[in-house]
Enzyme design. Sequence first.
Site, PDB file in Angstrom:
ATOM      1  N   ASN A 166       0.077  10.805   6.609  1.00 19.94           N
ATOM      2  CA  ASN A 166      -1.136  10.336   7.257  1.00 19.94           C
ATOM      3  C   ASN A 166      -2.269  11.353   7.243  1.00 19.94           C
ATOM      4  O   ASN A 166      -3.395  11.027   7.592  1.00 19.94           O
ATOM      5  CB  ASN A 166      -0.830   9.885   8.679  1.00 19.94           C
ATOM      6  CG  ASN A 166      -0.099   8.560   8.667  1.00 19.94           C
ATOM      7  OD1 ASN A 166      -0.641   7.565   8.219  1.00 19.94           O
ATOM      8  ND2 ASN A 166       1.142   8.565   9.099  1.00 19.94           N
ATOM      9  N   GLU A 196       6.176   4.788   7.479  1.00 18.30           N
ATOM     10  CA  GLU A 196       5.771   6.030   6.822  1.00 18.30           C
ATOM     11  C   GLU A 196       6.508   7.235   7.385  1.00 18.30           C
ATOM     12  O   GLU A 196       6.370   7.587   8.542  1.00 18.30           O
ATOM     13  CB  GLU A 196       4.266   6.234   7.011  1.00 18.30           C
ATOM     14  CG  GLU A 196       3.458   5.280   6.168  1.00 18.30           C
ATOM     15  CD  GLU A 196       1.974   5.273   6.522  1.00 18.30           C
ATOM     16  OE1 GLU A 196       1.606   5.869   7.534  1.00 18.30           O
ATOM     17  OE2 GLU A 196       1.210   4.657   5.765  1.00 18.30           O
ATOM     18  N   THR A 206       0.875  -1.190   0.000  1.00 19.96           N
ATOM     19  CA  THR A 206       0.000   0.000   0.000  1.00 19.96           C
ATOM     20  C   THR A 206       0.907   1.233   0.000  1.00 19.96           C
ATOM     21  O   THR A 206       1.345   1.660  -1.065  1.00 19.96           O
ATOM     22  CB  THR A 206      -0.977   0.002   1.199  1.00 19.96           C
ATOM     23  OG1 THR A 206      -0.241  -0.151   2.399  1.00 19.96           O
ATOM     24  CG2 THR A 206      -1.988  -1.117   1.065  1.00 19.96           C
ATOM     25  N   LYS A 255       3.507  -6.889   4.212  1.00 24.90           N
ATOM     26  CA  LYS A 255       3.302  -5.500   3.824  1.00 24.90           C
ATOM     27  C   LYS A 255       2.963  -4.709   5.074  1.00 24.90           C
ATOM     28  O   LYS A 255       2.420  -5.244   6.047  1.00 24.90           O
ATOM     29  CB  LYS A 255       2.203  -5.334   2.778  1.00 24.90           C
ATOM     30  CG  LYS A 255       0.816  -5.682   3.185  1.00 24.90           C
ATOM     31  CD  LYS A 255      -0.022  -4.676   3.940  1.00 24.90           C
ATOM     32  CE  LYS A 255       0.119  -3.246   3.543  1.00 24.90           C
ATOM     33  NZ  LYS A 255      -0.804  -2.416   4.414  1.00 24.90           N
ATOM     34  N   THR A 295      -1.150  -2.549  10.865  1.00 30.29           N
ATOM     35  CA  THR A 295      -1.725  -2.803   9.545  1.00 30.29           C
ATOM     36  C   THR A 295      -0.694  -3.493   8.786  1.00 30.29           C
ATOM     37  O   THR A 295       0.080  -2.892   8.062  1.00 30.29           O
ATOM     38  CB  THR A 295      -2.085  -1.602   8.714  1.00 30.29           C
ATOM     39  OG1 THR A 295      -3.195  -1.013   9.305  1.00 30.29           O
ATOM     40  CG2 THR A 295      -2.551  -2.013   7.318  1.00 30.29           C
ATOM     41  N   SER A 343      -6.593   6.272   4.656  1.00 29.69           N
ATOM     42  CA  SER A 343      -6.461   4.814   4.749  1.00 29.69           C
ATOM     43  C   SER A 343      -7.152   4.271   5.976  1.00 29.69           C
ATOM     44  O   SER A 343      -7.239   4.939   6.977  1.00 29.69           O
ATOM     45  CB  SER A 343      -5.009   4.408   4.777  1.00 29.69           C
ATOM     46  OG  SER A 343      -4.467   4.684   6.039  1.00 29.69           O
TER      47      SER A 343
END
Lengths: 390, 390
Positions: free
Chosen positions: B385, B266, B153, B175, B186, B390
């Site tokens: 974010n 991230e 993602t 992932k 996640t 998401s």
Amino acid sequence: MSVTAPRGFRAAGVAAGLKSSGLADVALVVNDGPDATAAGVFTTNRVKAAPVLWTEQVVRGGVVRAVVLNSGGANACTGAPGFQDTHATAEQTAASLTGSSARLILGAGEVAVCSTGLIGERLPMEKLLPGVRAAVRGLARDAGLAAAEAIMTTDTRPKTTVAAGTGWTVGGMAKGAGMLAPALATMLCVLTTDAVAGSEALDTALRAACRVTFDRIDSDGCMSTNDTVLLLASGASGIEPTQAELTAAVTAACHDLAQQLLADAEGATKQIAIDVTAAASEDDAVEVGRSVARNNLVKTALFGNDPNWGRILAAVGTTTAAFEPDQLDVAVNGVWVCRSGAAAEDRAKVDLGGRDVTIQVRLNAGTEAATVWTNDLSHAYVHENSAYSS
Amino acid sequence: MSVTAPRGFRAAGVAAGLKSSGLADVALVVNDGPDATAAGVFTTNRVKAAPVLWTEQVVRGGVVRAVVLNSGGANACTGAPGFQDTHATAEQTAASLTGSSARLILGAGEVAVCSTGLIGERLPMEKLLPGVRAAVRGLARDAGLAAAEAIMTTDTRPKTTVAAGTGWTVGGMAKGAGMLAPALATMLCVLTTDAVAGSEALDTALRAACRVTFDRIDSDGCMSTNDTVLLLASGASGIEPTQAELTAAVTAACHDLAQQLLADAEGATKQIAIDVTAAASEDDAVEVGRSVARNNLVKTALFGNDPNWGRILAAVGTTTAAFEPDQLDVAVNGVWVCRSGAAAEDRAKVDLGGRDVTIQVRLNAGTEAATVWTNDLSHAYVHENSAYSS
């Protein structure tokens, strides 16, 4: 008017050179009586700054005639020498006050001490002690605002409040702009009243007030080593309110200051109220509210004006509160984007353009409710907290 | 080589149009046997996505012959229709596989399903089901990397691993680039092995491995609705390792993947290991590690290359672990900036120039230890974010 709104209090705010900016950094609040009852609520962090350890003892003693506060240094994680510094500050305050007026004869054990600023460094006592003496000389009935300014750190404005009783008053000042968290935050707050009230009544009022105000602000989930909320009563009005009246006024003052803290939170662009309703218990509602308030993904989404209710549900799902996942409803600014755990109204209808955001979480598990307040997580928050060593 | 490194497995990764970018978004892993034992670990979030609810049942059934995964949609908070979509995906996978080969006859109840992407929206089944059929047609022994790419993602690179036993192998793909948190994140992870192992042995190995790897990554304290880690065994090597051998290889594979997730978190600029030592219990060490890992003030300080040990102490102070505040030692990148709860070595000696940071917290309360990994909190984290829904 701040802490000097009620009769029987004087205050001062002076620059002692603790802040490199040269701004005021020592504040003093003196209770001229006739009473000197007090209550205090302190950080629940187990790593407590020296002034917290000291002031807990002072409040336990039952008589608080003065509070001396400094910004420019937290005196936390400074070991036994740091505790001696706090003791010396209280001694200096007591000695100077005793010498300043025939009305005041007091010992160090009646002087509360609060500090805020960088953790892990000793205070420059050669600057602080002269600052205390200057503050005693500067004491005045109209210096409430000056005191509030002297306790600011990253605050962009002083926070003061007044709540009126019938013939008596509650005044207050606070500082804090980050680390607002459960069970207080890096925040100092001094409340004063000229009501007649014993220590127990003050303690009951203060705990009840903190529980629904400061304790429900959760700006970034971080809990400071120095948080202190003090309530001092002079009895100068001669009026003894009922417990309910006292609690209501103290709660109003705390609520006003809490909202000012939130409005001034470091780098925030949103002020977010999380209303949790239809909970099985108030504790459940608070747990859910806090979980949403602390979720970085919710907070960054709101910074981006994104009504991302999936992240809100994911935050609720981490709690132990009573609810069924397929019975959760969520509204953002009045639009019920999630009903029964799934998408409902169009999220495009949500207007997140303003500073105020209300998130409603309906647990459909009972009749209790609570509100927790927080801020968004912004670029400015990252900047301020990476650049400012506190 | 990824999930196809062990014998008995084929994989595929295809583009079904779920991602607007047109990149691959459907992955398939098939266990050709002879065995089809499996184990799974799932998110502890109470708000679980439809594929998690489905796959928990499949794993409980004891036989897992295939895993179909999609990016481009989490199928979380989608109610009963979302669960039907997951069921239909498993049905399509089973039907297409049964039609593709005389060797494979299977039902939907033997097909695990994983999804990742935006929460709260239905999957476009008119794209997903043709994608499943294309994936079945594309199955190959050398498509492990293609499968790993199809589950990305916000990941900037695919994550794959291989851990060798003696005559048998563990392979894996994962992932995840954010929401890395306690009890998973996640993240989707499929591990494969050609060892001979019963479901109980696989479950023991997988839980032991997750406990010290994925469960100790805490990138942002947020826990997803979709986290799934699966371990499938084909038995194709004909070799049955001991429990210790199996656990060691699965742990090595999980550790490698966990570090890759952390490296790709991230917007992170730092990869931080928090080593908690001299704890009274391993639980205490983990609690302290997590508390530091989740503290936004610690994380922003490290983003700013500031060895702010006071914030670390304040984070430790919020835990229930056994320790005395005046006996805490803290080192940042090997420099003991705090000893006995107060300043020690000069913080200017700490070099935070690199990406890797090690924080040591010595509780001086026992002999247990644990390491928790996290990232810093950067401008890019906030940007990604707030901009990515998401």
